[in-house]
Design a protein around this motif. Structure first.
Motif, PDB file in Angstrom:
ATOM      1  N   LYS A  83       3.829 -29.819 -22.172  1.00 41.51           N
ATOM      2  CA  LYS A  83       4.042 -31.037 -22.950  1.00 41.51           C
ATOM      3  C   LYS A  83       5.531 -31.353 -23.011  1.00 41.51           C
ATOM      4  N   VAL A  84       5.889 -32.620 -22.795  1.00 41.69           N
ATOM      5  CA  VAL A  84       7.298 -33.025 -22.818  1.00 41.69           C
ATOM      6  C   VAL A  84       7.777 -33.123 -24.263  1.00 41.69           C
ATOM      7  N   TYR A  85       8.879 -32.432 -24.549  1.00 41.59           N
ATOM      8  CA  TYR A  85       9.464 -32.453 -25.890  1.00 41.59           C
ATOM      9  C   TYR A  85      10.902 -32.972 -25.830  1.00 41.59           C
ATOM     10  N   PRO A  86      11.327 -33.716 -26.843  1.00 45.98           N
ATOM     11  CA  PRO A  86      12.758 -34.032 -26.979  1.00 45.98           C
ATOM     12  C   PRO A  86      13.434 -32.892 -27.755  1.00 45.98           C
ATOM     13  N   LEU A  87      14.035 -31.965 -27.047  1.00 50.04           N
ATOM     14  CA  LEU A  87      14.698 -30.832 -27.698  1.00 50.04           C
ATOM     15  C   LEU A  87      16.014 -31.335 -28.288  1.00 50.04           C
ATOM     16  N   THR A  88      16.041 -31.510 -29.594  1.00 56.60           N
ATOM     17  CA  THR A  88      17.173 -32.137 -30.271  1.00 56.60           C
ATOM     18  C   THR A  88      17.931 -31.114 -31.101  1.00 56.60           C
ATOM     19  N   PHE A  89      19.263 -31.135 -30.943  1.00 62.87           N
ATOM     20  CA  PHE A  89      20.135 -30.210 -31.658  1.00 62.87           C
ATOM     21  C   PHE A  89      21.200 -31.032 -32.386  1.00 62.87           C
TER      22      PHE A  89
ATOM     23  N   GLY B  81      23.546 -34.746 -38.935  1.00 64.05           N
ATOM     24  CA  GLY B  81      24.774 -35.072 -38.235  1.00 64.05           C
ATOM     25  C   GLY B  81      24.579 -35.479 -36.794  1.00 64.05           C
ATOM     26  N   SER B  82      25.596 -35.224 -35.958  1.00 69.33           N
ATOM     27  CA  SER B  82      25.568 -35.621 -34.550  1.00 69.33           C
ATOM     28  C   SER B  82      24.495 -34.836 -33.807  1.00 69.33           C
ATOM     29  N   THR B  83      23.716 -35.533 -33.003  1.00 68.34           N
ATOM     30  CA  THR B  83      22.623 -34.884 -32.289  1.00 68.34           C
ATOM     31  C   THR B  83      22.742 -35.110 -30.791  1.00 68.34           C
ATOM     32  N   VAL B  84      22.282 -34.141 -30.029  1.00 67.25           N
ATOM     33  CA  VAL B  84      22.148 -34.262 -28.585  1.00 67.25           C
ATOM     34  C   VAL B  84      20.731 -33.836 -28.235  1.00 67.25           C
ATOM     35  N   THR B  85      20.049 -34.629 -27.411  1.00 70.20           N
ATOM     36  CA  THR B  85      18.643 -34.387 -27.083  1.00 70.20           C
ATOM     37  C   THR B  85      18.478 -34.094 -25.601  1.00 70.20           C
ATOM     38  N   PHE B  86      17.662 -33.084 -25.312  1.00 72.22           N
ATOM     39  CA  PHE B  86      17.361 -32.684 -23.942  1.00 72.22           C
ATOM     40  C   PHE B  86      15.848 -32.783 -23.735  1.00 72.22           C
ATOM     41  N   PRO B  87      15.350 -33.730 -22.928  1.00 74.49           N
ATOM     42  CA  PRO B  87      13.902 -33.800 -22.673  1.00 74.49           C
ATOM     43  C   PRO B  87      13.467 -32.685 -21.721  1.00 74.49           C
ATOM     44  N   TYR B  88      12.398 -31.977 -22.088  1.00 74.85           N
ATOM     45  CA  TYR B  88      11.961 -30.859 -21.255  1.00 74.85           C
ATOM     46  C   TYR B  88      10.511 -30.512 -21.580  1.00 74.85           C
TER      47      TYR B  88
END
Length: 545
Positions: free
Chosen positions: A394-400, A507-514
């Motif tokens: 399943k594709v997830y937006p891995l957000t940090f 706060g500031s987020t960066v997302t990696f779809p995986y």
């Protein structure tokens, strides 16, 4: 004049390159980007046998899309030699999702060209796919016995028909069988059986030859031999690619490498077993097969090595090895790294809740939903539900999300042209992937395939090897002499999607779809930059079927 043109070509590729598409055991491709005015999130499951079917899922947010089509484009023949497009159909139970399949008939650097049309106009997107045969299917035994029984029946039937045709078929109606006709019948049986046996033998020989050739051309990533030696008070890691594992007949020679982020190789070190040590290094090329890098002051142990490279034809691959690191009776405190973009992290071991002695240089590994302190006083949050597993496939937006020491959204800076880098590794082995906010595909491959489409030629243009090799080295050296601002301005030219956003709480987020390909325990390393320093963090995740 030829050198200048090649140098300009390489620099242009560098400005468009976002990441190395290195991966092991993670064959799926996730793409997030634009097709003209339309935003797409695309998941591609490529075939493991060639010819084979690639399954495509496309997620859209625009409601005015009328049609989406897809077709494979091969670097070897360009758009001129590619088949027609297939229509992607809306999913019945998932609004905003389209699904479909395309056939990959050839192996090598390939892509899926998506064409989108709607009320806003038309748009195209190219998703690179490395089409490689990595498996050889075996027939189910029950099906094999069934086909064998049918084959025997057909042989007997054919022998009987022909034998009867040359004997009983020649008897005048109303007359009895005679001895000579019985001899003809037996002779017909024997000759037909021999002919059928020869046909079956020839067919089996042909099939065995095809199977042998298929197995010979199945993709096998190049291997390497690594060792560490003491030199000038430092520990030098040598990564030498095995020449016998580099097959020039179906992949470009190692001289045809394209820099990514100004580097010819991105190497990742992961400590075996505990996964408590991680390093992102950039070896320098000594010759086409040999790369060296200063080893950071990591502790003793056995380490996995993953070397990500991109070839001129857009083929991206990961070269793997292991190396044992010992102290070598060398004082390693205060060692400087050979490349300013090299970085490493020491965190708690996998499954260890709290380190026995947390020092100033040891980081506690985080978990989803839990605020985790970083070494510079800032904090990171893996935005996912605590104690909830991910689903494989399943594709997830891995957000940090990152907050500074004052609890405010951190001001993040580009690190080698991107707002974030991530490496995902499965503790049980079998899965390694290096990804960025745009997905886990190679933008270098994407741009190369787009150029091939625009060439309108079946034969690709390949520059002279020696001139190209020398030009690449000079471009890499020129990048090393640039300031970080100059490098980022060049690497980020034309980049629309940085993956950077803000969360009202974190706060500031960066997302990696995986999409995690297998169940198991995973560790995720995240790299962002703040105040001129790389922020390393690590997080654990559980994946179920």
């Amino acid at each position: 004049m030829q050198f200048n043109r090649l140098t300009i070509l390489i620099i242009c590729l560098l400005t468009l390159t976002l990441k190395v598409g290195g991966h092991v055991g993670s064959p799926g491709v996730v793409f997030e980007g634009q097709a003209g005015p339309y935003s797409l999130l695309v998941s591609v499951s490529p075939p493991d046998v060639i010819p084979g079917i690639a399954e495509i899922s496309i997620y859209v947010t625009d409601s005015d899309i009328e049609e989406i089509t897809a077709k494979p484009v091969y670097w070897s023949v360009g758009d001129e030699g590619s088949p027609k497009s297939d229509q992607m159909l809306p999913a019945a139970d998932a609004p905003g999702q389209y699904e479909g399949i395309v056939w990959f008939m050839s192996r090598g650097t390939s892509s899926i060209e998506l064409s989108v049309s709607g009320q806003k106009g038309n748009g195209k997107a190219v998703v690179p796919v490395m089409a490689s045969a990595t498996a050889q299917k075996e027939m189910d035994p029950s099906l094999g016995w069934t086909l064998a029984a049918l084959g025997v029946f057909l042989v007997i039937l054919m022998v009987t028909i022909i034998g009867s045709a040359v004997s009983d078929g020649l008897v005048t109606p109303g007359l009895e069988d005679v001895k000579i006709l019985r001899k003809k019948r037996v002779k017909g049986y024997v000759i037909t059986f021999i002919v059928m046996g020869l046909i079956l033998f020839g067919g089996k020989s042909w099939w065995d030859g095809e199977a042998k050739a298929y197995k010979r051309f199945m993709y096998k990533a190049p291997t390497a031999h690594s060792w560490i030696e003491q030199k000038d008070g430092k520990r030098l890691l040598t990564f030498q690619i095995d020449s016998t594992s580099v097959k020039k007949r179906n992949r470009m020679a190692m001289e045809y490498l394209i820099p990514d982020h100004g580097k010819l190789m991105h190497m990742f070190m992961i400590k075996e077993g505990s996964l408590d040590v991680f390093a992102h290094l950039h070896p320098k090329r000594q010759d086409p097969l040999t790369f060296t890098v200063d080893l950071p002051p990591v502790p003793e142990g056995r380490y996995y090595l993953f070397g990500d490279i991109v070839r001129l034809n857009g083929y991206t691959e990961t070269i793997t090895d292991t190396v044992d690191i010992t102290d070598m009776q060398t004082e390693i405190e205060g060692l400087s790294l050979g490349d300013p973009d090299d970085t490493y992290i020491v965190s708690t071991a996998f499954g260890q809740e709290v380190a026995p002695t947390i020092g100033s240089d040891i980081l506690v590994c985080g978990k989803p939903g839990v605020e985790t302190p970083l070494l510079d006083g800032s904090t990171a949050v893996f935005e996912y539900q605590p104690n909830q597993a991910f689903e494989a496939g399943k594709v997830y937006p891995l957000t940090f999300a990152i907050n500074d020491p004052e609890g405010k959204p951190a001001e993040l800076e580009p690190y080698m042209g991107m707002m974030g880098h991530a490496v995902i590794f499965r503790k049980e082995g079998g899965v390694y992937v290096h990804l960025h906010p745009v997905g886990n595909y190679s933008m270098a491959s994407q741009n190369i395939l787009e150029d091939r489409i625009n060439e309108n030629s079946i034969r690709p243009r390949i520059p002279d090897l020696e001139v190209f090799y020398d030009s690449v080295d000079q471009v890499v050296n020129s990048f090393a002499k640039m300031t970080e601002e100059e490098r980022n301005n060049l690497l980020m030219a034309g980049m629309d999607h940085l993956g950077l956003g803000e969360h009202e709480e974190h706060g500031s987020t960066v997302t990696f779809p995986y999409a995690f390909p297998q169940e198991g325990d995973y560790r995720i390393w995240i790299q962002m930059k703040r105040n001129g320093k790389v922020l390393n963090s690590s997080f654990d995740a559980r994946v179920t079927l």
